[in-house]
Design a protein around this motif. Structure first.
Motif, PDB file in Angstrom:
ATOM      1  N   LEU A  88      26.437 -20.435  46.902  1.00  0.00           N
ATOM      2  CA  LEU A  88      26.742 -21.360  45.799  1.00  0.00           C
ATOM      3  C   LEU A  88      25.626 -21.341  44.759  1.00  0.00           C
ATOM      4  CD1 LEU A  88      28.167 -24.270  47.904  1.00  0.00           C
ATOM      5  CD2 LEU A  88      29.396 -23.023  46.155  1.00  0.00           C
ATOM      6  N   TYR A 122      39.291 -26.244  40.123  1.00  0.00           N
ATOM      7  CA  TYR A 122      38.118 -25.387  39.946  1.00  0.00           C
ATOM      8  C   TYR A 122      38.332 -24.113  40.756  1.00  0.00           C
ATOM      9  CZ  TYR A 122      35.802 -29.368  37.864  1.00  0.00           C
ATOM     10  OH  TYR A 122      35.469 -30.413  37.055  1.00  0.00           O
ATOM     11  N   GLN A 123      38.605 -22.998  40.059  1.00  0.00           N
ATOM     12  CA  GLN A 123      38.925 -21.760  40.764  1.00  0.00           C
ATOM     13  C   GLN A 123      37.694 -20.916  41.059  1.00  0.00           C
ATOM     14  OE1 GLN A 123      41.802 -20.943  42.120  1.00  0.00           O
ATOM     15  NE2 GLN A 123      42.526 -22.951  41.477  1.00  0.00           N
ATOM     16  N   ALA A 124      36.640 -21.057  40.280  1.00  0.00           N
ATOM     17  CA  ALA A 124      35.434 -20.247  40.487  1.00  0.00           C
ATOM     18  C   ALA A 124      34.227 -21.077  40.058  1.00  0.00           C
ATOM     19  CB  ALA A 124      35.518 -18.967  39.668  1.00  0.00           C
ATOM     20  N   PRO A 125      33.033 -20.753  40.577  1.00  0.00           N
ATOM     21  CA  PRO A 125      31.844 -21.499  40.172  1.00  0.00           C
ATOM     22  C   PRO A 125      31.636 -21.420  38.664  1.00  0.00           C
ATOM     23  CG  PRO A 125      31.360 -20.121  42.041  1.00  0.00           C
ATOM     24  CD  PRO A 125      32.731 -19.760  41.606  1.00  0.00           C
ATOM     25  N   SER A 126      31.045 -22.467  38.133  1.00  0.00           N
ATOM     26  CA  SER A 126      30.762 -22.510  36.704  1.00  0.00           C
ATOM     27  C   SER A 126      29.826 -21.364  36.307  1.00  0.00           C
ATOM     28  CB  SER A 126      30.111 -23.862  36.388  1.00  0.00           C
ATOM     29  OG  SER A 126      29.216 -23.737  35.336  1.00  0.00           O
ATOM     30  N   ALA A 144      26.244 -21.900  36.883  1.00  0.00           N
ATOM     31  CA  ALA A 144      25.781 -22.240  38.235  1.00  0.00           C
ATOM     32  C   ALA A 144      24.490 -21.526  38.610  1.00  0.00           C
ATOM     33  CB  ALA A 144      26.876 -21.910  39.247  1.00  0.00           C
ATOM     34  N   ARG A 150      36.834 -14.996  43.410  1.00  0.00           N
ATOM     35  CA  ARG A 150      36.072 -16.049  44.082  1.00  0.00           C
ATOM     36  C   ARG A 150      37.030 -17.057  44.690  1.00  0.00           C
ATOM     37  NH1 ARG A 150      30.731 -16.960  43.614  1.00  0.00           N
ATOM     38  NH2 ARG A 150      31.266 -18.182  45.405  1.00  0.00           N
ATOM     39  N   PRO A 161      38.522 -20.803  45.531  1.00  0.00           N
ATOM     40  CA  PRO A 161      38.533 -22.088  44.836  1.00  0.00           C
ATOM     41  C   PRO A 161      37.639 -23.109  45.538  1.00  0.00           C
ATOM     42  CG  PRO A 161      40.557 -21.777  46.035  1.00  0.00           C
ATOM     43  CD  PRO A 161      39.803 -20.489  46.142  1.00  0.00           C
ATOM     44  N   LEU A 162      37.350 -24.208  44.853  1.00  0.00           N
ATOM     45  CA  LEU A 162      36.479 -25.260  45.398  1.00  0.00           C
ATOM     46  C   LEU A 162      36.991 -25.790  46.734  1.00  0.00           C
ATOM     47  CD1 LEU A 162      34.166 -27.270  45.054  1.00  0.00           C
ATOM     48  CD2 LEU A 162      35.592 -28.576  43.525  1.00  0.00           C
ATOM     49  N   ALA A 222      28.643 -27.685  46.582  1.00  0.00           N
ATOM     50  CA  ALA A 222      29.824 -26.975  46.079  1.00  0.00           C
ATOM     51  C   ALA A 222      30.305 -27.610  44.778  1.00  0.00           C
ATOM     52  CB  ALA A 222      30.934 -27.003  47.128  1.00  0.00           C
ATOM     53  N   TYR A 241      30.494 -25.710  41.138  1.00  0.00           N
ATOM     54  CA  TYR A 241      31.792 -25.458  40.507  1.00  0.00           C
ATOM     55  C   TYR A 241      31.946 -26.265  39.219  1.00  0.00           C
ATOM     56  CZ  TYR A 241      33.690 -22.514  44.146  1.00  0.00           C
ATOM     57  OH  TYR A 241      33.915 -21.458  44.987  1.00  0.00           O
TER      58      TYR A 241
END
Lengths: 170, 102
Positions: free
Chosen positions: A49, A118-122, A125, B3, B5-6, B50, B54
Motif C-alpha cells: 500500500l 476505489y478501484q486502485a490506489p490514489s 499514494a 490493481r 479494489p479497496l 488501505a 486509496y
C-alpha cells in the motif's frame, strides 16, 4: 498481474495463516512466535500500500518491542512446569467459530452491497507514505495529539511499574 | 496495471479482525487474549492504511501511528496486570479469576 496484487495474496494468506496459528497454539510461547510472523506479514501488506514508514514502525514497535515484552512476561511468570500454561480443550470453540464465520459473512455482504468505488490506489499514494510527508503533518497539524500520546505513554509506564511491584505501600 | 479494489483489503482486514475476536472468546490464557487483542488492533490498522492509500489522504497513516502508541501502552499495562494477577492468584487463566462475577 501487478506485483502488488501478487504480494497482496501472498501476504494476505500468510497473515490469515499466522493469525489462526496464534489463536490455536496451546503453548503461549508458540503463539508469541507466530505473532511475530503475523506482524511481519502485515508490514509486507503495508508495503503493497506504499506505506514504508508504517511498515518499518510495525516491525520496530510490534515485532521488536511489544513481542519482547510478551516473551519477557511469560519468562517472568517463572513456571516450573510448562504444562501449567497449557489449556484444556474448550467446548466454546465451535460456537465462537460459528459466530466468527457469521461476522465475516456479514462484512462480505456489507462490502459487496455498497462498493466504495476505489478501484486502485490514489496516484499520490507513493509520496504519502514517505517519512517526510508523515513527519510534516505530524509535527504541524497533529502536534498536540503527538504530545498527548507522550503523556499517555508516561502514564502507562508509571502504571506498569506500580502494578508489577511486589508490594504496594498504602 | 491491474490493481485490486479497496474491498479486497477491507475484507482481509475484516477476516483478521474476526480471527482476533474468536481468539478473545475462546482462549483462557490472559497473555494469549492480549495477543488476540493486538491481532484486532493490527487488522484495523490495515484497513486504515488501505483507506489512506486509496483515498490519497495521509491522515489514515497518522491514526495508525497513534494506534501503535496506544497499543504499546495497553500491552505494558495489560502485561503488568497479568504479572500482578499471577503473584496474587497463581494463575493466568481468566476463567479462574471470578471474584467480581455475580
Amino acid at each position: 498481474m501487478a506485483a502488488e496484487t501478487l504480494f497482496f495474496f501472498l501476504f494476505g494468506a500468510a497473515a490469515v495463516g499466522t493469525a489462526l496459528a496464534v489463536i490455536t497454539r496451546r503453548n503461549p510461547v508458540a503463539s508469541a512466535l507466530w505473532m511475530v510472523g503475523y506482524f511481519l506479514t502485515l508490514a509486507g501488506l503495508y508495503l503493497t500500500l506504499y506505506a514504508p514508514f508504517i511498515a518499518v514502525m510495525q516491525v520496530l514497535i510490534y515485532a521488536g518491542a511489544i513481542m519482547v515484552l510478551v516473551i519477557f512476561v511469560i519468562m517472568l511468570l517463572n513456571l516450573g512446569n510448562p504444562e501449567q500454561l497449557r489449556e484444556r480443550f474448550n467446548p466454546r470453540v465451535g460456537l465462537a467459530s460459528a459466530l466468527g464465520a457469521l461476522l465475516v459473512l456479514q462484512f462480505l455482504v456489507f462490502l459487496l452491497s455498497r462498493p466504495t468505488g476505489y478501484q486502485a490506489p490514489s496516484p499520490k499514494a507513493a509520496e504519502l507514505g514517505s517519512p517526510q510527508t508523515i513527519g510534516q503533518v505530524l509535527f504541524t497539524d497533529y502536534l498536540f495529539p503527538f504530545e498527548a500520546v507522550s503523556l499517555l505513554l508516561l502514564a502507562a509506564v508509571v502504571g506498569a511499574v506500580i502494578l508489577a511491584k511486589r508490594k504496594v505501600e498504602p | 496495471m491491474e490493481r485490486l479494489p479497496l474491498e479486497a483489503y477491507l475484507l482481509l482486514s475484516a477476516t483478521l479482525f474476526t480471527i482476533g475476536v474468536v481468539g478473545v472468546l475462546t482462549r483462557r490464557n490472559a497473555i494469549v487474549v492480549l495477543m488476540a487483542i493486538e491481532i484486532m488492533l493490527n487488522a484495523v490498522n490495515l484497513s486504515l492504511v488501505a483507506f489512506s492509500a486509496y483515498v490519497g489522504n495521509v491522515e489514515g497513516q497518522l491514526l495508525v501511528f497513534f494506534v501503535m502508541a496506544v497499543a504499546a501502552a495497553e500491552a505494558a499495562v495489560g502485561l503488568a496486570i497479568v504479572l500482578a494477577l499471577f503473584r496474587n492468584r497463581q494463575t493466568v487463566f481468566i476463567d479462574e479469576v471470578n471474584l467480581m462475577r455475580w
